[in-house]
Design an enzyme around this catalytic site. Structure first.
Site, PDB file in Angstrom:
ATOM      1  N   SER A  30     -86.725 -47.519 -39.425  1.00  0.00           N
ATOM      2  CA  SER A  30     -85.462 -47.010 -39.462  1.00  0.00           C
ATOM      3  C   SER A  30     -85.182 -46.289 -40.833  1.00  0.00           C
ATOM      4  CB  SER A  30     -84.544 -48.081 -39.110  1.00  0.00           C
ATOM      5  OG  SER A  30     -84.652 -48.189 -37.787  1.00  0.00           O
ATOM      6  N   HIS A  88     -91.261 -53.445 -44.303  1.00  0.00           N
ATOM      7  CA  HIS A  88     -90.610 -54.073 -45.279  1.00  0.00           C
ATOM      8  C   HIS A  88     -91.562 -54.595 -46.828  1.00  0.00           C
ATOM      9  CE1 HIS A  88     -86.665 -54.646 -42.957  1.00  0.00           C
ATOM     10  NE2 HIS A  88     -87.458 -54.544 -42.106  1.00  0.00           N
ATOM     11  N   ARG A  98     -79.499 -59.377 -42.365  1.00  0.00           N
ATOM     12  CA  ARG A  98     -78.862 -58.081 -43.020  1.00  0.00           C
ATOM     13  C   ARG A  98     -77.484 -57.994 -42.558  1.00  0.00           C
ATOM     14  NH1 ARG A  98     -82.295 -53.340 -40.369  1.00  0.00           N
ATOM     15  NH2 ARG A  98     -81.319 -53.623 -38.319  1.00  0.00           N
ATOM     16  N   LYS A 135     -76.755 -51.227 -38.098  1.00  0.00           N
ATOM     17  CA  LYS A 135     -77.295 -49.714 -38.796  1.00  0.00           C
ATOM     18  C   LYS A 135     -76.361 -48.990 -39.682  1.00  0.00           C
ATOM     19  CE  LYS A 135     -81.105 -50.076 -35.808  1.00  0.00           C
ATOM     20  NZ  LYS A 135     -82.634 -50.400 -36.699  1.00  0.00           N
ATOM     21  N   ASP A 179     -83.481 -50.301 -30.298  1.00  0.00           N
ATOM     22  CA  ASP A 179     -84.222 -50.595 -31.221  1.00  0.00           C
ATOM     23  C   ASP A 179     -83.923 -52.259 -31.411  1.00  0.00           C
ATOM     24  OD1 ASP A 179     -86.328 -50.511 -33.357  1.00  0.00           O
ATOM     25  OD2 ASP A 179     -84.562 -50.648 -34.906  1.00  0.00           O
TER      26      ASP A 179
END
EC number: 5.4.2.12
Length: 501
Positions: A62, A121, A188, A323, A390
């Site tokens: 992403s 990541h 997150r 997002k 996702d």
């Protein structure tokens, strides 16, 4: 400029695949989508490897997807940059200064990161290279391992633990200190209780203790818990951090590194707290995190958002929490500040353990807000992201993902109905695939990672007769500028995919 305005709708994790088996998109009820791909011009975009600035064959993600979408050029990603530069890590001045402070303070070095070859990541070899360099300076090293199971198979952690153990077996000053599923250490979504659970294990050795990391992992497997969700635990005789210690984060993607780092450096407080001032990261994670980094970022100028702002036009960015950084920070090429006339709206993601429990997530709320903003007739560009394909796809639950696709279809139908008779052109695409591959036949387990499949590219409600060429994510911004009749800046090396009939 023309009177057209553009809505860029990013269906996060929506890939194309001709194989309908284990394909949540193909198997879902989605009448609006089925009609849209028949009615409007469409093509496909490549989202991985060299076409998005990653190593050849590397699956997209992403962050990479949104950087390329917003920049209008292939952007060399941190993974490639670090792969090229880490061979010289022993001469890195930022690392040498970090080591100097540890030795002056007679502290130990805590190194933490996602132990994974997923390349989204982190990359496990980066951690190994840094451990090698640190060990040569005769300082004690405590390794805090974040377990993946999302960009890697759900039950694969022991493989990576064994790679690390084999690598450090002759290094007497290196020990595994803690392990933690990324669900806790890499949240997150401001679910700080998860981050605190990981922090307490790392900072105070406050967690269940095991003599061996493989035993801890196997205990979790026996309880039906896969890598991503393994509770933080302490390994061996590790007894926590001290203020004179140093901390290095080996993740290079920012969004899931921010919360744990802010806790380490004291920007997010806990009831009991140890602040490690000597902290360093792989990259610049955020303007709000004032720590040095090993590999400084390059500045990206004349992104789509900047071009819109330079023409004194209004733009909107909207997504739910999961997002939000992607349609703002990443889409703007790593810029946190808004451009002139750029509005941002964040819709809270639902507070559930995993999103298969609420496949619709906050898509309805995002849609209703977008429709309200369309009716204002204020914005020349609206960027919105739907997270469902996702985030639900990552759970590996195909039935829930099918429900997510149906929910998205209803949202698309509302937006399409709303723009009829307006000057809005709806551009639909995705940043990478996910929901179209939900099972790993080779390993006989759910498939939770992204895919190498192309993604759709559709233009709806455009007043001109066109067809679309296949392309790359970096071609989306130039295409949007053509619809808006705005000249593409020289920094954008992508091309418009529009061919007029």
């Amino acid at each position: 400029m023309t009177n057209h305005s553009v809505i860029l709708c990013i269906l996060d994790g929506w890939g194309n695949s001709e194989n309908s088996q284990f394909n949540a998109i193909a198997q879902s009820y989605k009448p609006c989508w089925d009609n849209t791909i028949l009615q409007y011009p469409k093509s496909q975009l490549i989202t991985h490897g060299l076409n998005v600035g990653l190593p050849d064959g590397q699956i997209g993600n992403s962050e990479v997807g949104h950087v390329n979408l917003g920049s209008g050029r292939i952007v060399l990603q941190d993974l490639c940059k670090i792969n090229n530069e880490i061979k010289y890590i022993k001469n890195n001045r930022y690392l040498l200064e970090f080591i100097k402070k540890i030795k002056q303070n007679n502290g130990i070095c805590h190194i933490a990161g996602l132990l994974s070859d997923g390349g989204v990541h982190s990359l496990h070899t980066h951690m190994l290279d840094i451990i090698d360099t640190l060990s040569n300076f005769q300082i004690q090293i405590a390794v805090h391992i974040f377990l993946d199971g999302r960009d890697t198979p759900p039950i694969s952690a022991i493989k990576y633990i064994n790679i690390l153990r084999e690598h450090i077996k002759h290094l007497n000053n290196v020990n595994i200190a803690t392990i933690s599923g990324r669900y806790y250490s890499m949240d997150r979504d401001n679910k700080l209780d998860r981050t605190r659970t990981a922090y307490k294990a790392m900072a105070f050795a406050d967690a269940k203790r095991y003599t061996d990391p493989s035993l801890a992992i196997q205990d979790s497997y026996n309880a039906g818990i896969t890598d991503e969700f393994i509770l933080p635990c302490v390994i061996g005789d590790y007894n926590g951090m001290n203020p004179q210690d140093g901390f290095i984060m080996t993740n290079f993607r920012s969004d899931r590194a921010i919360q744990i780092i802010k806790m380490i450096i004291g920007d997010i407080k806990t009831d009991n707290h140890i602040t490690l001032e000597n902290t360093i990261g792989m990259v610049k994670y955020s303007e709000s995190i004032n720590i040095p980094c090993l590999f400084p970022n390059n500045n990206i100028t004349n992104t789509l958002g900047e071009v819109i702002a330079n023409h004194k036009l209004h733009q909107l960015r909207i997504a739910e929490t999961e997002k939000y950084a992607h349609v703002t920070f990443f889409f703007n090429g790593g810029r946190e500040d808004t451009f002139e006339n750029e509005d941002r709206i964040i819709i809270p993601s639902p507070s559930v353990t995993t999103y298969n429990l609420m496949p619709e997530m906050s898509a309805k709320e995002v849609t209703n807000t977008v429709i309200e903003r369309i009716k204002l007739q204020k914005y020349s560009l609206i960027i919105l992201n739907y997270a469902n394909a996702d985030m639900v796809g990552h759970t590996g639950n195909i039935e829930a993902t099918k429900q997510a696709i149906t929910a998205l279809d209803q949202c698309l139908n509302k937006i399409l109905n709303c723009i009829q008779g307006t000057n809005y052109v709806l551009v639909i695409t995705a940043d990478h695939g996910n929901a179209e591959e939900m099972f790993d036949v080779k390993n006989n387990m759910p498939y939770t990672a992204h895919t190498l499949n192309p993604v759709p590219f559709i233009i709806c409600n455009y007043s001109k007769q066109i067809r679309l060429k296949n392309g790359r994510l970096c071609d989306v911004a130039p295409t949007i500028l053509e619809i808006l009749n705005i000249e593409k800046p020289k920094e954008m090396t992508g091309i418009s995919l529009i061919e007029y009939i």
